[in-house]
Design a protein around this motif. Structure first.
Motif, PDB file in Angstrom:
ATOM      1  N   ALA A 116      25.357  87.567 -73.871  1.00  0.00           N
ATOM      2  CA  ALA A 116      24.353  86.518 -73.692  1.00  0.00           C
ATOM      3  C   ALA A 116      24.377  85.453 -74.772  1.00  0.00           C
ATOM      4  N   VAL A 117      25.055  85.708 -75.881  1.00  0.00           N
ATOM      5  CA  VAL A 117      25.056  84.770 -77.006  1.00  0.00           C
ATOM      6  C   VAL A 117      26.027  83.630 -76.729  1.00  0.00           C
ATOM      7  N   GLU A 118      25.579  82.416 -76.955  1.00  0.00           N
ATOM      8  CA  GLU A 118      26.429  81.242 -76.734  1.00  0.00           C
ATOM      9  C   GLU A 118      26.429  80.364 -77.981  1.00  0.00           C
ATOM     10  N   GLY A 119      27.598  79.839 -78.317  1.00  0.00           N
ATOM     11  CA  GLY A 119      27.699  78.850 -79.382  1.00  0.00           C
ATOM     12  C   GLY A 119      27.723  79.413 -80.791  1.00  0.00           C
ATOM     13  N   THR A 120      27.689  80.731 -80.940  1.00  0.00           N
ATOM     14  CA  THR A 120      27.715  81.361 -82.255  1.00  0.00           C
ATOM     15  C   THR A 120      28.757  82.463 -82.249  1.00  0.00           C
ATOM     16  N   PRO A 121      29.627  82.544 -83.251  1.00  0.00           N
ATOM     17  CA  PRO A 121      30.579  83.653 -83.307  1.00  0.00           C
ATOM     18  C   PRO A 121      29.850  84.994 -83.295  1.00  0.00           C
ATOM     19  N   VAL A 122      30.412  85.965 -82.566  1.00  0.00           N
ATOM     20  CA  VAL A 122      29.800  87.282 -82.420  1.00  0.00           C
ATOM     21  C   VAL A 122      30.790  88.342 -82.898  1.00  0.00           C
ATOM     22  N   VAL A 123      30.304  89.274 -83.709  1.00  0.00           N
ATOM     23  CA  VAL A 123      31.096  90.383 -84.223  1.00  0.00           C
ATOM     24  C   VAL A 123      30.404  91.687 -83.833  1.00  0.00           C
ATOM     25  N   ALA A 124      31.188  92.714 -83.507  1.00  0.00           N
ATOM     26  CA  ALA A 124      30.656  94.040 -83.194  1.00  0.00           C
ATOM     27  C   ALA A 124      30.846  94.941 -84.411  1.00  0.00           C
ATOM     28  N   ALA A 125      29.745  95.478 -84.947  1.00  0.00           N
ATOM     29  CA  ALA A 125      29.816  96.321 -86.137  1.00  0.00           C
ATOM     30  C   ALA A 125      29.162  97.667 -85.868  1.00  0.00           C
ATOM     31  N   CYS A 126      29.600  98.658 -86.620  1.00  0.00           N
ATOM     32  CA  CYS A 126      29.053 100.011 -86.536  1.00  0.00           C
ATOM     33  C   CYS A 126      29.374 100.698 -87.855  1.00  0.00           C
ATOM     34  N   LEU A 127      29.026 101.939 -87.992  1.00  0.00           N
ATOM     35  CA  LEU A 127      29.337 102.643 -89.235  1.00  0.00           C
ATOM     36  C   LEU A 127      30.836 102.796 -89.443  1.00  0.00           C
ATOM     37  N   ARG A 128      31.590 102.880 -88.366  1.00  0.00           N
ATOM     38  CA  ARG A 128      33.036 103.096 -88.473  1.00  0.00           C
ATOM     39  C   ARG A 128      33.758 101.912 -89.118  1.00  0.00           C
ATOM     40  N   ASN A 129      33.207 100.705 -88.994  1.00  0.00           N
ATOM     41  CA  ASN A 129      33.934  99.528 -89.482  1.00  0.00           C
ATOM     42  C   ASN A 129      33.097  98.647 -90.407  1.00  0.00           C
ATOM     43  N   VAL A 130      32.017  99.201 -90.972  1.00  0.00           N
ATOM     44  CA  VAL A 130      31.063  98.360 -91.686  1.00  0.00           C
ATOM     45  C   VAL A 130      31.690  97.671 -92.894  1.00  0.00           C
ATOM     46  N   SER A 131      32.530  98.342 -93.639  1.00  0.00           N
ATOM     47  CA  SER A 131      33.122  97.713 -94.822  1.00  0.00           C
ATOM     48  C   SER A 131      34.108  96.611 -94.430  1.00  0.00           C
ATOM     49  N   ALA A 132      34.910  96.865 -93.404  1.00  0.00           N
ATOM     50  CA  ALA A 132      35.855  95.843 -92.946  1.00  0.00           C
ATOM     51  C   ALA A 132      35.116  94.610 -92.453  1.00  0.00           C
ATOM     52  N   VAL A 133      34.030  94.815 -91.718  1.00  0.00           N
ATOM     53  CA  VAL A 133      33.247  93.678 -91.222  1.00  0.00           C
ATOM     54  C   VAL A 133      32.624  92.912 -92.384  1.00  0.00           C
ATOM     55  N   ALA A 134      32.052  93.616 -93.359  1.00  0.00           N
ATOM     56  CA  ALA A 134      31.437  92.942 -94.508  1.00  0.00           C
ATOM     57  C   ALA A 134      32.459  92.097 -95.266  1.00  0.00           C
ATOM     58  N   ASP A 135      33.652  92.649 -95.510  1.00  0.00           N
ATOM     59  CA  ASP A 135      34.692  91.896 -96.210  1.00  0.00           C
ATOM     60  C   ASP A 135      35.089  90.652 -95.427  1.00  0.00           C
ATOM     61  N   TRP A 136      35.214  90.802 -94.113  1.00  0.00           N
ATOM     62  CA  TRP A 136      35.642  89.686 -93.272  1.00  0.00           C
ATOM     63  C   TRP A 136      34.586  88.594 -93.226  1.00  0.00           C
ATOM     64  N   LEU A 137      33.310  88.982 -93.130  1.00  0.00           N
ATOM     65  CA  LEU A 137      32.236  87.987 -93.103  1.00  0.00           C
ATOM     66  C   LEU A 137      32.218  87.179 -94.385  1.00  0.00           C
ATOM     67  N   LEU A 138      32.418  87.838 -95.517  1.00  0.00           N
ATOM     68  CA  LEU A 138      32.450  87.100 -96.779  1.00  0.00           C
ATOM     69  C   LEU A 138      33.638  86.145 -96.831  1.00  0.00           C
ATOM     70  N   ALA A 139      34.770  86.539 -96.253  1.00  0.00           N
ATOM     71  CA  ALA A 139      35.948  85.667 -96.254  1.00  0.00           C
ATOM     72  C   ALA A 139      35.711  84.401 -95.450  1.00  0.00           C
ATOM     73  N   GLN A 140      34.750  84.438 -94.516  1.00  0.00           N
ATOM     74  CA  GLN A 140      34.419  83.245 -93.742  1.00  0.00           C
ATOM     75  C   GLN A 140      33.412  82.341 -94.458  1.00  0.00           C
ATOM     76  N   HIS A 141      32.932  82.806 -95.622  1.00  0.00           N
ATOM     77  CA  HIS A 141      31.918  82.086 -96.390  1.00  0.00           C
ATOM     78  C   HIS A 141      30.602  81.957 -95.633  1.00  0.00           C
ATOM     79  N   TRP A 142      30.290  82.962 -94.821  1.00  0.00           N
ATOM     80  CA  TRP A 142      28.984  83.043 -94.194  1.00  0.00           C
ATOM     81  C   TRP A 142      28.047  83.837 -95.089  1.00  0.00           C
TER      82      TRP A 142
END
Length: 259
Positions: A116-142
């Motif tokens: 349902a989300v439009e116009g905003t990048p969407v990422v799927a996170a869970c406990l299995r990938n939380v560190s990888a997602v956090a590192d990637w979000l910081l690399a985008q300067h968000w």
């Protein structure tokens, strides 16, 4: 929904958190990125599938239109967790199933929010990938007040009702991500994001808590304890599933930044 009230947007904070579809509609517009968290089981299924190289198409409904959507996208269709089929809304089933390059994964919670989300990048996170997602979000300067990260714990629905049940496992997943971002130097979490992080940090045994909470007991009671066991494996995947062209694909090794 109509235009949300200004007080609900958590303006001025770099990490924000709110529940479910309505929370996504409130925080999504203007966010740098929206992160969906549905620990049992949509985003865990997405992490497992994308780690294997599958592109996952979220879809809002599990009905005849889902089959048509799968056909249009040359994808296999996942069935309900208790239905017969090689792919379902079960991380354990996805792990056991034959490889498919493209999979439509309907769900009433996480998938519905993502679709349902439009116009905003969407990422799927869970406990299995939380560190990888956090590192990637910081690399985008968000994660700044002008490009905030909106964390959306999906929650569950009460049986037979369109009422969100705030689910402990999703709050802990949201807290794990908020805590990881704060630990990496993001200093402007909203009170909601701070509260989620504090809940995670104060939980001595996250795995046992999720196993024993209402949702974990529900899955165990219907024969899906393996799904819970997979969901509580923290940082088992290095995946960063980003919704691109209607499908989540693993962007963990992509150096370019989304603009």
């Amino acid at each position: 929904m109509g235009s949300p009230p200004q007080w609900a947007r958590q303006d001025g904070f770099g990490i924000r958190a709110e529940w479910g579809r309505t929370g996504a509609a409130v925080l999504g517009p203007g966010a740098g990125c929206l992160v969906v968290i549905d620990v049992l089981s949509f985003t865990t299924s997405v992490s497992v599938a994308t780690a294997a190289g599958t592109a996952v198409f979220p879809y809002r409904w599990r009905d005849a239109s889902a089959r048509a959507f799968a056909t249009e996208n040359a994808a296999d269709l996942a069935v309900g967790r208790q239905e017969a089929g090689p792919w379902s809304l079960s991380p354990a089933a996805i792990r056991r199933a034959p490889f498919t390059p493209r999979l439509v994964l309907p769900s009433p919670n996480g998938s519905t929010i993502a679709a349902a989300v439009e116009g905003t990048p969407v990422v799927a996170a869970c406990l299995r990938n939380v560190s990888a997602v956090a590192d990637w979000l910081l690399a985008q300067h968000w994660g700044t007040p002008d490009r905030p990260i909106a964390i959306i714990p999906a929650g569950e629905h009460w049986p037979g009702a369109d009422t969100v049940r705030p689910a402990l496992e999703d709050w802990l997943g949201a807290g794990a991500l908020a805590a990881a971002l704060i630990d990496r130097g993001l200093a402007t979490p909203s009170p909601e994001a701070r509260a989620a992080a504090a809940t995670f940090d104060a939980t001595a045994d996250v795995a046992a808590t999720i196993t024993e909470c209402a949702s974990g007991r529900e899955l165990a009671a219907i024969g899906f304890a393996d799904d819970v066991a997979i969901a509580i494996e923290r940082d088992a995947d290095a995946t960063v599933p980003v919704l691109t062209d209607n499908a989540f694909t693993n962007n963990a090794f992509v150096d370019r930044r989304i603009r």
